[in-house]
Design an enzyme around this catalytic site. Sequence first.
Site, PDB file in Angstrom:
ATOM      1  N   THR A 169       1.094 112.289  56.525  1.00  0.00           N
ATOM      2  CA  THR A 169       0.516 111.558  55.398  1.00  0.00           C
ATOM      3  C   THR A 169      -0.832 110.969  55.786  1.00  0.00           C
ATOM      4  O   THR A 169      -0.952 110.287  56.808  1.00  0.00           O
ATOM      5  CB  THR A 169       1.470 110.431  54.951  1.00  0.00           C
ATOM      6  OG1 THR A 169       2.708 111.012  54.568  1.00  0.00           O
ATOM      7  CG2 THR A 169       0.881 109.662  53.778  1.00  0.00           C
ATOM      8  N   CYS A 184     -12.685 104.353  76.408  1.00  0.00           N
ATOM      9  CA  CYS A 184     -11.409 105.031  76.613  1.00  0.00           C
ATOM     10  C   CYS A 184     -11.001 105.076  78.075  1.00  0.00           C
ATOM     11  O   CYS A 184      -9.865 105.396  78.396  1.00  0.00           O
ATOM     12  CB  CYS A 184     -11.476 106.451  76.044  1.00  0.00           C
ATOM     13  SG  CYS A 184     -11.664 106.486  74.254  1.00  0.00           S
ATOM     14  N   ASN A 224     -22.012 109.658  75.332  1.00  0.00           N
ATOM     15  CA  ASN A 224     -21.607 108.293  75.018  1.00  0.00           C
ATOM     16  C   ASN A 224     -22.045 107.273  76.060  1.00  0.00           C
ATOM     17  O   ASN A 224     -22.104 106.078  75.772  1.00  0.00           O
ATOM     18  CB  ASN A 224     -20.079 108.222  74.846  1.00  0.00           C
ATOM     19  CG  ASN A 224     -19.329 108.593  76.111  1.00  0.00           C
ATOM     20  OD1 ASN A 224     -19.658 109.576  76.767  1.00  0.00           O
ATOM     21  ND2 ASN A 224     -18.328 107.822  76.460  1.00  0.00           N
ATOM     22  N   THR A 270     -10.628 111.837  69.780  1.00  0.00           N
ATOM     23  CA  THR A 270      -9.696 112.294  70.811  1.00  0.00           C
ATOM     24  C   THR A 270      -8.737 113.337  70.252  1.00  0.00           C
ATOM     25  O   THR A 270      -8.508 114.388  70.870  1.00  0.00           O
ATOM     26  CB  THR A 270      -8.915 111.112  71.398  1.00  0.00           C
ATOM     27  OG1 THR A 270      -9.841 110.242  72.083  1.00  0.00           O
ATOM     28  CG2 THR A 270      -7.854 111.577  72.373  1.00  0.00           C
ATOM     29  N   SER A 285     -15.583 110.311  64.806  1.00  0.00           N
ATOM     30  CA  SER A 285     -14.743 109.110  64.719  1.00  0.00           C
ATOM     31  C   SER A 285     -15.435 108.093  63.829  1.00  0.00           C
ATOM     32  O   SER A 285     -16.590 107.712  64.084  1.00  0.00           O
ATOM     33  CB  SER A 285     -14.520 108.498  66.103  1.00  0.00           C
ATOM     34  OG  SER A 285     -13.633 109.271  66.872  1.00  0.00           O
ATOM     35  N   ALA A 286     -14.739 107.608  62.819  1.00  0.00           N
ATOM     36  CA  ALA A 286     -15.347 106.720  61.834  1.00  0.00           C
ATOM     37  C   ALA A 286     -15.769 105.379  62.415  1.00  0.00           C
ATOM     38  O   ALA A 286     -16.727 104.762  61.934  1.00  0.00           O
ATOM     39  CB  ALA A 286     -14.374 106.497  60.675  1.00  0.00           C
ATOM     40  N   GLN A 344     -20.950 110.389  68.729  1.00  0.00           N
ATOM     41  CA  GLN A 344     -21.973 109.357  68.894  1.00  0.00           C
ATOM     42  C   GLN A 344     -23.200 109.554  68.001  1.00  0.00           C
ATOM     43  O   GLN A 344     -24.120 108.737  68.047  1.00  0.00           O
ATOM     44  CB  GLN A 344     -22.423 109.301  70.356  1.00  0.00           C
ATOM     45  CG  GLN A 344     -21.361 108.791  71.313  1.00  0.00           C
ATOM     46  CD  GLN A 344     -21.081 107.310  71.146  1.00  0.00           C
ATOM     47  OE1 GLN A 344     -21.890 106.552  70.623  1.00  0.00           O
ATOM     48  NE2 GLN A 344     -19.911 106.871  71.602  1.00  0.00           N
TER      49      GLN A 344
END
Length: 377
Positions: free
Chosen positions: A237, A323, A151, A69, A199-200, A179
Amino acid sequence: MIYLDYAATHPMRPDALAAYAQAAALPGNPASVHAAGQAARERLEEGRARVAAAFHVDPRTVIANSGGTEGDNHVLLGVTRAWQEQHGRPGHLITTPTEHSAVLAPARWLQSHGWAVTFLTPDVHGRYDPEQLRDTLQADTALVSIHHANNELGTVQDTATLTGLAAARGVPYHVDAVQAPGVLSVDLPGWGVTYATFSAHKWGGPRGVGFLYVRRGETLPPVTLGGGQEGGVRPGTQDTAGVYAAGVALTHAEAERTATHAHLMALRDHFVQAVSSIPGVTLNHAPDGSPKVVNLTIPGADGEALLMNLDMLGVAASAGSACSAGTMQPSHVLTAIGLSEPDARSSLRFSFGAATTATEVETAARALAQAAQWSRS
Protein backbone atom coordinates in the site's frame (compact mmCIF):
# COMPACT_ATOMS: atom_id res chain seq x y z
CA MET A 1 21.12 25.36 16.23
CA ILE A 2 22.78 26.22 12.92
CA TYR A 3 21.81 23.32 10.66
CA LEU A 4 24.47 22.57 8.03
CA ASP A 5 23.61 18.96 7.22
CA TYR A 6 21.26 19.35 4.26
CA ALA A 7 22.98 16.53 2.35
CA ALA A 8 21.75 14.16 5.07
CA THR A 9 18.21 15.52 5.24
CA HIS A 10 16.59 18.71 4.02
CA PRO A 11 14.14 19.94 6.70
CA MET A 12 10.60 19.37 5.51
CA ARG A 13 9.26 22.38 3.64
CA PRO A 14 6.18 24.15 5.05
CA ASP A 15 4.29 23.57 1.80
CA ALA A 16 5.08 19.85 2.03
CA LEU A 17 3.97 19.70 5.65
CA ALA A 18 0.64 21.29 4.73
CA ALA A 19 0.19 18.92 1.79
CA TYR A 20 1.03 15.93 3.96
CA ALA A 21 -1.52 16.90 6.61
CA GLN A 22 -4.20 17.39 3.95
CA ALA A 23 -3.63 14.02 2.31
CA ALA A 24 -3.09 12.16 5.58
CA ALA A 25 -6.61 13.18 6.66
CA LEU A 26 -8.07 11.16 3.78
CA PRO A 27 -9.29 7.79 5.14
CA GLY A 28 -9.20 5.65 2.02
CA ASN A 29 -6.73 3.16 0.58
CA PRO A 30 -5.73 4.33 -2.92
CA ALA A 31 -6.37 0.83 -4.25
CA SER A 32 -10.02 0.84 -3.12
CA VAL A 33 -12.74 1.52 -5.68
CA HIS A 34 -15.07 3.48 -3.40
CA ALA A 35 -15.12 7.28 -3.24
CA ALA A 36 -12.83 7.48 -0.22
CA GLY A 37 -10.26 5.28 -1.94
CA GLN A 38 -10.45 7.25 -5.17
CA ALA A 39 -9.95 10.54 -3.31
CA ALA A 40 -6.73 9.09 -1.91
CA ARG A 41 -5.83 7.83 -5.38
CA GLU A 42 -6.15 11.33 -6.80
CA ARG A 43 -3.65 12.71 -4.30
CA LEU A 44 -1.26 9.80 -4.94
CA GLU A 45 -1.35 10.34 -8.69
CA GLU A 46 -1.02 14.11 -8.38
CA GLY A 47 2.13 13.63 -6.34
CA ARG A 48 3.50 11.20 -8.92
CA ALA A 49 2.63 13.57 -11.77
CA ARG A 50 4.46 16.43 -10.07
CA VAL A 51 7.59 14.31 -9.70
CA ALA A 52 7.37 13.14 -13.31
CA ALA A 53 6.97 16.71 -14.55
CA ALA A 54 10.04 17.86 -12.61
CA PHE A 55 12.12 15.10 -14.21
CA HIS A 56 10.53 15.46 -17.70
CA VAL A 57 9.16 11.92 -17.89
CA ASP A 58 5.84 10.08 -18.19
CA PRO A 59 4.20 9.51 -14.78
CA ARG A 60 3.84 5.83 -15.69
CA THR A 61 7.64 5.51 -15.47
CA VAL A 62 7.77 6.75 -11.86
CA ILE A 63 7.49 4.09 -9.15
CA ALA A 64 6.81 5.24 -5.59
CA ASN A 65 8.89 3.53 -2.90
CA SER A 66 10.60 4.24 0.43
CA GLY A 67 13.68 6.04 -0.89
CA GLY A 68 17.11 5.76 -2.44
CA THR A 69 18.29 2.73 -0.50
CA GLU A 70 15.33 0.65 -1.60
CA GLY A 71 15.60 1.92 -5.16
CA ASP A 72 19.33 1.23 -5.46
CA ASN A 73 18.95 -2.28 -4.07
CA HIS A 74 15.95 -2.94 -6.30
CA VAL A 75 17.81 -2.02 -9.47
CA LEU A 76 21.08 -3.80 -8.71
CA LEU A 77 19.49 -6.99 -7.40
CA GLY A 78 16.54 -7.01 -9.79
CA VAL A 79 18.49 -6.39 -13.01
CA THR A 80 21.28 -8.83 -12.16
CA ARG A 81 18.86 -11.56 -11.10
CA ALA A 82 16.98 -11.25 -14.39
CA TRP A 83 20.27 -11.32 -16.35
CA GLN A 84 21.47 -14.42 -14.49
CA GLU A 85 18.17 -16.21 -15.00
CA GLN A 86 18.37 -15.47 -18.73
CA HIS A 87 22.03 -16.49 -19.19
CA GLY A 88 22.30 -19.20 -16.56
CA ARG A 89 25.39 -17.73 -14.92
CA PRO A 90 26.59 -14.59 -13.12
CA GLY A 91 27.67 -11.68 -15.28
CA HIS A 92 29.56 -8.41 -14.92
CA LEU A 93 28.64 -5.21 -13.05
CA ILE A 94 30.36 -1.82 -13.27
CA THR A 95 30.14 0.71 -10.46
CA THR A 96 32.45 3.00 -8.45
CA PRO A 97 34.08 2.98 -4.99
CA THR A 98 32.52 6.37 -4.16
CA GLU A 99 28.91 5.22 -4.40
CA HIS A 100 26.49 5.38 -1.50
CA SER A 101 26.49 2.23 0.61
CA ALA A 102 23.06 1.41 -0.85
CA VAL A 103 24.89 0.62 -4.12
CA LEU A 104 28.13 -0.71 -2.68
CA ALA A 105 26.49 -3.24 -0.33
CA PRO A 106 24.48 -5.05 -3.05
CA ALA A 107 27.48 -4.82 -5.41
CA ARG A 108 29.67 -6.57 -2.86
CA TRP A 109 26.94 -9.12 -2.18
CA LEU A 110 26.79 -9.89 -5.90
CA GLN A 111 30.57 -10.17 -5.96
CA SER A 112 30.42 -12.75 -3.16
CA HIS A 113 27.91 -14.71 -5.23
CA GLY A 114 30.02 -15.08 -8.34
CA TRP A 115 29.49 -11.78 -10.15
CA ALA A 116 32.49 -9.96 -11.59
CA VAL A 117 32.36 -6.38 -10.30
CA THR A 118 34.56 -3.60 -11.67
CA PHE A 119 35.04 -0.52 -9.49
CA LEU A 120 36.21 2.39 -11.64
CA THR A 121 39.12 4.52 -10.41
CA PRO A 122 38.29 8.14 -9.44
CA ASP A 123 40.48 11.20 -9.75
CA VAL A 124 41.31 13.30 -6.66
CA HIS A 125 37.84 14.85 -6.65
CA GLY A 126 35.90 11.66 -7.38
CA ARG A 127 35.33 12.16 -11.11
CA TYR A 128 35.27 9.25 -13.55
CA ASP A 129 36.84 9.39 -17.01
CA PRO A 130 34.38 8.22 -19.68
CA GLU A 131 37.21 6.46 -21.48
CA GLN A 132 37.74 4.29 -18.42
CA LEU A 133 34.13 3.18 -18.61
CA ARG A 134 34.44 2.53 -22.35
CA ASP A 135 37.45 0.29 -21.75
CA THR A 136 35.72 -1.59 -18.92
CA LEU A 137 32.49 -2.54 -20.71
CA GLN A 138 32.36 -6.23 -21.60
CA ALA A 139 30.10 -8.52 -23.60
CA ASP A 140 28.57 -9.81 -20.35
CA THR A 141 28.18 -6.45 -18.58
CA ALA A 142 24.63 -6.51 -17.22
CA LEU A 143 24.50 -3.06 -15.63
CA VAL A 144 26.42 0.16 -15.02
CA SER A 145 25.58 2.02 -11.79
CA ILE A 146 27.19 5.44 -11.22
CA HIS A 147 25.83 8.28 -9.10
CA HIS A 148 25.21 11.75 -10.52
CA ALA A 149 26.18 13.96 -7.56
CA ASN A 150 28.28 12.54 -4.74
CA ASN A 151 26.79 12.87 -1.27
CA GLU A 152 30.11 13.58 0.48
CA LEU A 153 32.08 15.57 -2.11
CA GLY A 154 29.38 17.12 -4.28
CA THR A 155 31.23 15.86 -7.37
CA VAL A 156 28.95 15.84 -10.43
CA GLN A 157 29.48 13.19 -13.09
CA ASP A 158 28.96 13.66 -16.83
CA THR A 159 25.99 11.31 -16.72
CA ALA A 160 24.84 11.87 -20.30
CA THR A 161 28.25 10.94 -21.72
CA LEU A 162 28.65 7.93 -19.44
CA THR A 163 25.15 6.72 -20.29
CA GLY A 164 25.83 7.10 -23.98
CA LEU A 165 28.85 4.82 -23.78
CA ALA A 166 26.83 2.14 -22.01
CA ALA A 167 23.92 2.52 -24.44
CA ALA A 168 26.25 2.07 -27.41
CA ARG A 169 27.01 -1.41 -26.06
CA GLY A 170 23.39 -2.12 -25.15
CA VAL A 171 24.07 -2.02 -21.40
CA PRO A 172 21.44 -0.60 -19.00
CA TYR A 173 22.56 2.39 -16.92
CA HIS A 174 21.43 3.19 -13.38
CA VAL A 175 22.03 6.56 -11.75
CA ASP A 176 21.64 7.32 -8.06
CA ALA A 177 20.45 10.91 -8.41
CA VAL A 178 19.42 11.39 -4.79
CA GLN A 179 21.55 14.51 -4.22
CA ALA A 180 20.54 16.37 -7.38
CA PRO A 181 16.92 17.64 -7.24
CA GLY A 182 16.37 21.19 -6.05
CA VAL A 183 20.03 22.09 -6.63
CA LEU A 184 21.09 20.55 -9.95
CA SER A 185 19.16 20.04 -13.17
CA VAL A 186 17.63 16.57 -13.58
CA ASP A 187 16.71 15.70 -17.17
CA LEU A 188 16.18 11.96 -17.31
CA PRO A 189 15.40 11.77 -21.06
CA GLY A 190 18.39 14.00 -21.77
CA TRP A 191 20.65 11.82 -19.69
CA GLY A 192 19.31 8.71 -21.38
CA VAL A 193 19.45 6.59 -18.23
CA THR A 194 17.55 3.33 -17.88
CA TYR A 195 16.93 3.62 -14.14
CA ALA A 196 17.20 6.43 -11.60
CA THR A 197 16.64 6.61 -7.85
CA PHE A 198 15.50 9.52 -5.67
CA SER A 199 14.68 10.31 -2.01
CA ALA A 200 12.11 12.98 -1.18
CA HIS A 201 13.75 14.06 2.07
CA LYS A 202 16.69 15.46 0.11
CA TRP A 203 14.49 18.18 -1.46
CA GLY A 204 12.30 19.01 1.55
CA GLY A 205 9.75 16.24 1.25
CA PRO A 206 8.97 13.64 3.92
CA ARG A 207 11.44 11.00 5.06
CA GLY A 208 10.79 7.42 4.04
CA VAL A 209 9.41 8.33 0.60
CA GLY A 210 11.25 7.98 -2.68
CA PHE A 211 10.90 7.28 -6.37
CA LEU A 212 12.37 4.85 -8.86
CA TYR A 213 12.40 5.76 -12.54
CA VAL A 214 12.16 2.90 -15.03
CA ARG A 215 12.42 4.05 -18.65
CA ARG A 216 9.47 3.26 -20.93
CA GLY A 217 9.93 -0.08 -22.62
CA GLU A 218 12.25 -1.43 -19.92
CA THR A 219 11.32 -4.03 -17.35
CA LEU A 220 12.37 -4.38 -13.74
CA PRO A 221 11.28 -7.48 -11.82
CA PRO A 222 10.04 -6.93 -8.28
CA VAL A 223 12.29 -7.95 -5.41
CA THR A 224 9.34 -8.18 -3.01
CA LEU A 225 6.13 -10.06 -3.76
CA GLY A 226 2.56 -9.64 -2.64
CA GLY A 227 0.41 -7.09 -4.43
CA GLY A 228 -0.09 -5.38 -7.74
CA GLN A 229 0.61 -1.82 -6.66
CA GLU A 230 3.00 0.35 -8.69
CA GLY A 231 2.44 -1.77 -11.76
CA GLY A 232 3.52 -4.86 -9.86
CA VAL A 233 7.07 -3.52 -9.61
CA ARG A 234 6.83 -2.47 -5.97
CA PRO A 235 3.91 -4.11 -4.13
CA GLY A 236 2.48 -2.72 -0.91
CA THR A 237 0.00 0.00 0.00
CA GLN A 238 1.42 3.33 -1.07
CA ASP A 239 2.10 6.22 1.30
CA THR A 240 -0.48 8.54 -0.25
CA ALA A 241 0.31 11.51 1.97
CA GLY A 242 4.05 11.03 1.56
CA VAL A 243 3.94 10.83 -2.23
CA TYR A 244 1.64 13.85 -2.49
CA ALA A 245 3.80 15.92 -0.12
CA ALA A 246 6.95 14.85 -1.96
CA GLY A 247 5.49 16.04 -5.25
CA VAL A 248 4.41 19.38 -3.80
CA ALA A 249 7.85 19.91 -2.25
CA LEU A 250 9.61 19.06 -5.51
CA THR A 251 7.43 21.41 -7.55
CA HIS A 252 8.44 24.32 -5.31
CA ALA A 253 12.08 23.23 -5.01
CA GLU A 254 12.45 23.03 -8.79
CA ALA A 255 10.75 26.40 -9.30
CA GLU A 256 13.35 27.92 -6.96
CA ARG A 257 16.30 25.84 -8.17
CA THR A 258 18.14 28.53 -10.15
CA ALA A 259 17.96 30.99 -7.27
CA THR A 260 18.89 28.26 -4.78
CA HIS A 261 21.95 27.26 -6.83
CA ALA A 262 23.22 30.84 -6.95
CA HIS A 263 22.59 31.27 -3.22
CA LEU A 264 24.47 28.07 -2.39
CA MET A 265 27.40 29.09 -4.60
CA ALA A 266 27.76 32.32 -2.65
CA LEU A 267 27.44 30.53 0.69
CA ARG A 268 30.01 27.91 -0.21
CA ASP A 269 32.55 30.51 -1.32
CA HIS A 270 31.90 32.55 1.81
CA PHE A 271 32.32 29.54 4.08
CA VAL A 272 35.49 28.35 2.34
CA GLN A 273 37.04 31.77 2.70
CA ALA A 274 36.04 31.94 6.36
CA VAL A 275 37.57 28.56 7.27
CA SER A 276 40.77 29.09 5.30
CA SER A 277 42.41 30.72 8.33
CA ILE A 278 42.21 27.47 10.35
CA PRO A 279 45.78 26.08 10.50
CA GLY A 280 46.29 23.11 8.17
CA VAL A 281 42.76 23.00 6.77
CA THR A 282 42.48 21.45 3.31
CA LEU A 283 39.48 21.13 1.00
CA ASN A 284 38.37 17.82 -0.49
CA HIS A 285 35.19 18.71 -2.39
CA ALA A 286 35.12 19.27 -6.13
CA PRO A 287 35.41 23.02 -6.83
CA ASP A 288 33.08 22.68 -9.82
CA GLY A 289 30.68 20.29 -8.10
CA SER A 290 27.39 20.83 -6.32
CA PRO A 291 27.50 24.08 -4.33
CA LYS A 292 25.53 22.31 -1.61
CA VAL A 293 28.61 20.60 -0.15
CA VAL A 294 31.91 21.59 1.49
CA ASN A 295 34.17 18.75 2.59
CA LEU A 296 37.33 19.60 4.49
CA THR A 297 40.11 18.02 6.51
CA ILE A 298 41.71 19.40 9.65
CA PRO A 299 44.82 17.23 10.12
CA GLY A 300 45.51 16.22 13.68
CA ALA A 301 41.93 16.79 14.81
CA ASP A 302 39.64 13.88 15.57
CA GLY A 303 36.48 14.02 13.46
CA GLU A 304 34.22 12.65 16.16
CA ALA A 305 35.55 15.18 18.67
CA LEU A 306 35.09 17.95 16.11
CA LEU A 307 31.45 16.99 15.62
CA MET A 308 30.75 16.85 19.34
CA ASN A 309 32.46 20.20 19.90
CA LEU A 310 30.52 21.76 17.04
CA ASP A 311 27.29 20.39 18.45
CA MET A 312 28.06 21.97 21.82
CA LEU A 313 28.68 25.23 19.98
CA GLY A 314 25.32 24.97 18.21
CA VAL A 315 26.37 23.75 14.76
CA ALA A 316 25.10 20.55 13.11
CA ALA A 317 27.45 19.03 10.53
CA SER A 318 28.50 15.47 9.68
CA ALA A 319 31.50 13.27 9.01
CA GLY A 320 29.97 11.86 5.82
CA SER A 321 26.90 9.88 4.84
CA ALA A 322 24.14 9.83 7.44
CA CYS A 323 23.53 6.17 6.58
CA SER A 324 27.00 5.26 7.86
CA ALA A 325 26.95 7.49 10.95
CA GLY A 326 28.18 5.82 14.09
CA THR A 327 30.29 3.22 12.28
CA MET A 328 33.57 4.78 13.45
CA GLN A 329 35.06 3.87 10.07
CA PRO A 330 36.85 6.42 7.88
CA SER A 331 34.81 7.60 4.92
CA HIS A 332 35.11 5.14 2.04
CA VAL A 333 34.61 8.05 -0.36
CA LEU A 334 37.59 9.98 1.01
CA THR A 335 39.91 6.98 1.11
CA ALA A 336 38.87 6.13 -2.46
CA ILE A 337 40.10 9.53 -3.68
CA GLY A 338 43.43 9.06 -1.93
CA LEU A 339 43.13 10.40 1.61
CA SER A 340 44.90 8.47 4.33
CA GLU A 341 42.74 6.89 7.03
CA PRO A 342 43.91 9.45 9.65
CA ASP A 343 43.02 12.36 7.33
CA ALA A 344 39.69 10.76 6.43
CA ARG A 345 38.92 10.49 10.15
CA SER A 346 39.78 14.20 10.49
CA SER A 347 37.32 15.29 7.80
CA LEU A 348 33.88 16.87 8.01
CA ARG A 349 31.06 17.63 5.59
CA PHE A 350 29.07 20.85 5.77
CA SER A 351 26.04 21.12 3.50
CA PHE A 352 23.75 24.07 2.92
CA GLY A 353 20.18 24.80 1.90
CA ALA A 354 18.14 27.72 0.64
CA ALA A 355 17.33 28.75 4.21
CA THR A 356 21.00 28.91 5.24
CA THR A 357 22.27 32.47 5.74
CA ALA A 358 25.65 34.14 5.36
CA THR A 359 25.59 34.96 9.06
CA GLU A 360 25.10 31.30 9.89
CA VAL A 361 28.09 30.16 7.82
CA GLU A 362 30.26 32.88 9.38
CA THR A 363 29.24 31.74 12.85
CA ALA A 364 29.81 28.11 11.89
CA ALA A 365 33.31 28.92 10.61
CA ARG A 366 34.21 30.54 13.92
CA ALA A 367 32.78 27.56 15.78
CA LEU A 368 34.83 25.19 13.61
CA ALA A 369 38.02 27.11 14.44
CA GLN A 370 37.19 26.80 18.16
CA ALA A 371 36.27 23.12 17.83
CA ALA A 372 39.55 22.41 15.99
CA GLN A 373 41.54 24.13 18.71
CA TRP A 374 39.80 22.08 21.42
CA SER A 375 40.22 18.84 19.47
CA ARG A 376 43.94 19.39 18.90
CA SER A 377 44.73 20.45 22.45
